[in-house]
Design an enzyme around this catalytic site. Structure first.
Site, PDB file in Angstrom:
ATOM      1  N   GLY A 214       0.819  -1.217   0.000  1.00 54.00           N
ATOM      2  CA  GLY A 214       0.000   0.000   0.000  1.00 54.00           C
ATOM      3  C   GLY A 214       0.843   1.254   0.000  1.00 54.00           C
ATOM      4  CG  ASN A 215      -0.382   4.563  -1.580  1.00 51.22           C
ATOM      5  OD1 ASN A 215      -1.121   5.374  -1.031  1.00 51.22           O
ATOM      6  ND2 ASN A 215      -0.771   3.848  -2.637  1.00 51.22           N
ATOM      7  CG  HIS A 216       2.785   6.752   3.645  1.00 52.21           C
ATOM      8  ND1 HIS A 216       2.660   6.070   4.831  1.00 52.21           N
ATOM      9  CD2 HIS A 216       4.045   6.519   3.200  1.00 52.21           C
ATOM     10  CE1 HIS A 216       3.805   5.452   5.099  1.00 52.21           C
ATOM     11  NE2 HIS A 216       4.653   5.707   4.127  1.00 52.21           N
TER      12      HIS A 216
END
Ligand code: PMT
Length: 409
Positions: A214-216
């Site tokens: 995933g990412n932020h």
């Protein structure tokens, strides 16, 4: 960073407070409206003044609070009907069963009811009462009458009530009422009748049932864009990855997890849309296959094989080239180096009308923060660098550009 909200800025909003425990939340609502740039006048019923002192509202608005029907010093300045006559919007929060009954029957025995009766603008009701009173056929009938006459309403919601019981009757939170007010004021705006798809947040690509790539992305940028488009009257579908953001009032929110799910949701919504704005941070790669059970730890290392995810934005732009719809395609570019150069390349390669270039390395810009510093680059190569702004203000600027694009095509 506090932001004025264009749809509320300079608008005359009357907040009518009737007598219920939720009256304390009307102070928060009033404060939010003032911060958004509205000129707020508060009208209280005598019962409301038993719950919260008028001075609270006067301090928040810097304006006299209207309480009595024939207060002589106010009569010259405000007048017992003039508040309602000049209001762009009246919000009655809380709207008690008693106030709803008065409004449904056209009674004018409090200044609040008189103001509502004289009001030429739209009226938004935020009902709050004990659940039995809300369920009572008399209240239900009164609500039906009011809705038929064009009153708008938000809530009530389920939760803990003043009686201590849980049930339906809790006034919506001030944030939600503010959002509903924006929708009411914006419903005939420049994007009225246009369907707009906005994506927000990051996708999660499953490694096994408990882990993901995933990412932020928090969704803040995309949710602000959806709200700004809604404020101009657009019919918005917000396709979003997992996010702690509250779905804005008055739009369709579709929650997804993976890039593939986001593509399916976007594809469906974009079929008859006028525009798409992709602010989502879509994973470019996903694990080739997701393990059915949690992957056990071993002594050795673990290599993940990643494969490409679909490029949703490029596919939508490609469809536009074939079918002509959607009429406007806007992308974002999250970059850590050569920001403008990379953004220009994406604009051209994906066939977009506008790209919002984002330096995501700066601490005050990009992922998860409330502010953003972006540069807008359009299909004709025109570059507009915006200063550091709240994401709400960036969203307003992007939606202004969208409205201009749609006017041209
Ligand atoms: O959510 P926040 O915390 O508020 O953060 C906002 C943000 C930093 C995520 C946002 O401002 C932003 O920059 N979004 C784009 C993130 C991104 O994926 O950029 P990209 O340069 O990798 O992709 C370019 C464009 O193609 C984007 O519009 C993206 O949505 C789209 N894309 C990317 C990959 C993919 N498989 N499909 C796509 O449609």
């Amino acid at each position: 960073m506090e932001t004025e909200i264009p749809i509320l800025k300079g608008r005359s909003v009357v907040v009518g407070v009737s007598g219920g425990i939720a009256a304390y939340k009307a102070a928060d609502l009033t404060s939010r409206l003032v911060k958004a740039g509205a000129q707020v006048d508060v009208v209280m019923t005598p019962a409301a003044a038993e719950f919260v002192r008028p001075l609270t509202f006067q301090a928040l608005t810097h304006r006299p609070v209207a309480l009595e029907m024939f207060a002589l010093w106010q009569e010259t300045e405000i007048g017992h009907v003039s508040l309602g006559k000049r209001a762009d919007l009246m919000i009655i929060a809380p709207a008690t069963a008693n106030t709803l009954a008065k409004l449904a029957h056209g009674m004018a025995d409090t200044l609040l009811a008189t103001t509502a009766l004289a009001c030429r603008g739209p009226i938004l009701l935020a009902p709050a009462m004990e659940s039995g009173m809300w369920a009572n056929p008399a209240t239900a009938d009164n609500m039906k009458v009011l809705e038929r006459r064009g009153y708008f309403s938000v809530g009530p919601e389920s939760g803990r009530l003043a009686s201590g019981a849980d049930g339906l009757g809790r006034m919506s939170e001030p944030e939600t009422i503010l959002d509903a007010a924006r929708w009411v004021l914006g419903r005939r705006g420049p994007l009225a009748g246009e369907k707009v798809v906005v994506t927000a947040g990051g996708t999660r690509e499953a490694i096994d049932p408990v882990r993901f790539v995933g990412n932020h992305s928090s969704g803040k940028m995309g949710f602000a864009l959806a709200a700004a488009a809604r404020d101009r009257g657009a019919e918005v579908t917000l396709v979003h990855g997992p996010s702690a953001q509250r779905a804005p009032y008055g739009l369709r929110a579709v929650a997804v997890e993976s890039a593939e799910q986001m593509q399916a949701a976007v594809w469906e919504a974009a079929g008859d849309a006028a525009a798409i704005i992709m602010a989502a941070a879509v994973a470019d790669y996903r694990p080739k296959s997701a393990a059915e059970h949690k992957i056990k730890k071993t002594r050795g290392e673990l290599a993940l094989e990643l494969v490409r995810t679909p490029d949703i934005l490029a596919a939508v732009a490609q469809r536009r080239r074939q079918s002509g719809a959607p009429r406007a395609v806007i992308g974002f570019a999250a970059e850590t180096d050569n920001v403008l150069e990379n953004a220009r390349e994406k604009l051209a390669r994906k066939g977009l009308d506008l790209i919002v270039a984002n330096d995501v390395l700066a601490a005050d810009s990009g992922f998860a923060v409330d502010t953003n510093r972006v540069t807008l680059i359009d299909g004709g190569g025109v570059v507009e660098a915006l200063p550091l702004m709240s994401k709400t203000a960036v969203a307003e600027a992007v939606i202004d550009r969208l409205a201009a694009l749609l006017r041209r095509v």
